[in-house]
Design an enzyme around this catalytic site. Structure first.
Site, short mmCIF file in Angstrom:
data_model
loop_
_atom_site.label_atom_id
_atom_site.label_comp_id
_atom_site.label_asym_id
_atom_site.label_seq_id
_atom_site.Cartn_x
_atom_site.Cartn_y
_atom_site.Cartn_z
N LYS A 142 40.47 30.71 67.01
CA LYS A 142 39.05 30.69 67.37
C LYS A 142 39.20 31.40 69.06
O LYS A 142 38.10 32.02 69.23
CB LYS A 142 38.47 29.28 67.79
CG LYS A 142 37.31 29.23 68.51
CD LYS A 142 36.93 27.63 68.42
CE LYS A 142 35.37 27.49 69.16
NZ LYS A 142 34.79 26.12 68.91
N HIS A 146 41.89 46.42 25.26
CA HIS A 146 40.61 45.69 25.72
C HIS A 146 40.43 44.52 25.47
O HIS A 146 39.33 43.91 25.02
CB HIS A 146 39.50 46.46 25.14
CG HIS A 146 39.50 48.08 25.61
ND1 HIS A 146 39.80 48.54 26.85
CD2 HIS A 146 39.42 49.14 24.76
CE1 HIS A 146 40.00 49.89 26.67
NE2 HIS A 146 39.84 50.41 25.45
#
Length: 534
Positions: A149, A286
């Site tokens: 922070k 696929h």
């Protein structure tokens, strides 16, 4: 919500004077600590980390010397103190912050290097409940968040790469830049987020709540991909805390970098091949299997899997459930293959694959347990879906024979094999199989009749490729992963040459479908379980 204070702009350069270090994994500690000391940074530490730094012959101050309080309660309380968090959160150029720090004897902390208690690894190793709870870090995340922070002044390291960036900056310029501190803060907040997600996910799993009120998915970046499913999409690959053997934890021995579709296909193939006890081979193209077979050895299994659909197999992904030999590798490299994934490969096999520079060889050192619990996720707009992994397994004793003709032992084996494969085929799915080999697979159609027709075409072409006068589906078992809503799909199976059908049952037209099977002389089993895969 707190109003944004009118702080002065953060400086670009901060020359650190003090570093607070607390590590569970002390890899790289000596080199980094020694470099920081040589650069004039005071070292402050706790417990075992402080003892390790002192053991390197470096001066180090105990956190207790700053706070005036000893480490207590089995180490649970040591850094949760205003002197520590004031040193991390204080905005040095804000007059009231500076005054408070002076009044209360709080010195600034410019670097915090914390790697958190090993919660994830404790869970992965099967730690008992109390041991896992004790490895939930409290002070570490608090320090990381405080320093992040206040990144305007504090550089935060949560891993070896982060401290390396800090040390590199100090060697070059004697200071950290604001841009670097922002990057480190972003990395640090991501680390605590992943850590908290791991804790909350594990804790929820200890309870009987099926759907907790809040759900987080934690992942660590494994690879930035060249692109996603298509070149215009971005892509990345993340590992979760799950240690399930598979593509996420595989070692890539060779070949081009894995792509988004390679990873998805390798996962689909490996999850299916793990279903079989006998030597097995799965070829995926696929996201759907185009050939699946078992055999007395991998070479036989591969040859039989390839027979099912050699056209689709070109450029596919191959998964096996045994260690690959040189002979196996020679067979596999006869056609172009994108990825091979296996539990292992001997030296001869590795040498054969090495001649195919673009082929990716993935070794996992194990097989996933098809019966193990777990979760799978899918994103939707504005949210995501979560469900338990499909770990169903149908046995002969689960089958309900609904036709007049009873199946032969071989037909039962074929039905179970076909249904196992169908569980891994996109819906609507139809699979013809015989003697531990798929004959034809129809996947992803909008109606079941068309899936049955496509599977029959594949089986007919496979028979022709073998020089047979009949379809490979002749005398096969036909599996449907969901019930036949009409008799038309079943009649397509009859036309393809199937003699046995396995399906979940449960349609309002079951009697109509059963009557059609009886009229055709088929045997049909109901599983009572649907295995959709969308």
């Amino acid at each position: 919500m707190p109003a944004a204070p009118d702080f002065p702009p953060a400086p670009d350069r901060v020359a650190p004077q003090r570093a607070l270090i607390s590590l569970s994994d002390k890899t790289g500690l000596e080199d980094a600590a020694r470099t920081l000391h040589e650069l004039g940074v005071e070292l402050v530490s706790t417990g075992g980390t402080r003892a390790a730094i002192a053991g390197f012959g470096l001066p180090v101050k105990d956190v207790a010397d700053l706070t005036g309080f000893p480490e207590m309660m089995d180490g649970r309380v040591k850094t949760l103190h205003p002197v520590v968090h004031g040193g991390l959160l204080g905005v040095r150029d804000a007059a009231d912050h500076a005054e408070a720090m002076t009044t209360h004897g709080i010195g600034p902390i410019d670097i915090v290097w914390v790697d958190l208690y090993p919660f994830e690894s404790t869970v992965a190793s099967g730690g008992a409940f109390d041991a896992v709870v004790e490895n939930i870090d409290i002070g570490g995340p608090a320090m990381i968040r405080s320093g992040s922070k206040n990144h305007g002044y504090v550089a935060v390291a949560v891993d070896g790469e982060s401290i390396g960036l800090i040390v590199e900056a100090l060697k070059a310029d004697g200071a950290t830049t604001l841009a670097l501190r922002k990057r480190l803060a972003a990395r640090a907040f991501a680390r605590t987020a992943v850590y908290d997600a791991a804790v909350s996910g594990w804790f929820a799993g200890q309870l009987e709540d099926v759907a907790p009120a809040r759900k987080s998915i934690a992942g660590a970046l494994a690879q930035t991909l060249r692109y996603g499913e298509n070149p215009h999409q971005t892509g990345a690959f993340y590992r979760t805390g799950e240690t399930r053997p598979g593509v996420a934890h595989a070692r890539q021995l060779q070949g081009k970098e894995l792509g988004y579709n390679n990873i998805a296909d390798a996962d689909a193939a490996y999850e299916l091949v793990a279903e079989f006890a006998a030597p097995a081979c799965v070829i995926v193209k696929h996201a759907n299997p185009c050939g699946v077979a078992v055999g007395g050895d991998l070479a036989t299994a591969y040859a039989r899997a390839l027979e099912c659909d050699a056209v689709s197999a070109f450029g596919g992904v191959i998964a096996v459930n045994r260690t690959l030999t040189g002979a196996d590798a020679k067979l596999i490299t006869d056609i172009f293959t994108e990825v091979v994934i296996a539990p292992g490969a001997d030296e001869e096999a590795q040498a054969v694959f090495a001649a195919k520079k673009n082929l990716r060889l993935l070794l996992t050192d194990g097989l996933p347990d098809p019966l193990a619990a777990g979760e799978v996720f899918r994103s939707v707009a504005g949210g995501f879906l979560v469900q338990s992994r499909d770990r169903s397994r149908i046995a002969a004793s689960d089958l309900k024979i609904v036709t007049r003709r009873q199946p032969t032992p071989q037909e039962i084996e074929d039905m179970l094999f076909a249904f196992t494969v169908a569980k891994h085929v996109k819906s609507n799915a139809i699979v013809y199989a015989k003697d531990g080999q798929t004959a034809g697979i129809g996947a992803g159609q909008m109606n079941r009749r068309d899936s049955a027709r496509i599977a029959a075409i594949r089986a007919r072409e496979a028979g022709e490729a073998k020089g047979l006068a009949h379809s490979l589906a002749q005398g096969s078992a036909c599996a449907s992963e969901a019930f036949f809503p009409f008799a038309d799909g079943l009649l397509e199976a009859v036309a393809a040459g199937a003699t046995a059908v396995i399906q979940p049952g449960g349609s309002i037209r079951d009697e109509e479908v059963i009557a059609a099977a009886d009229a055709a002389g088929l045997t049909m089993a109901f599983t009572g379980m649907r295995v959709f895969r969308h």
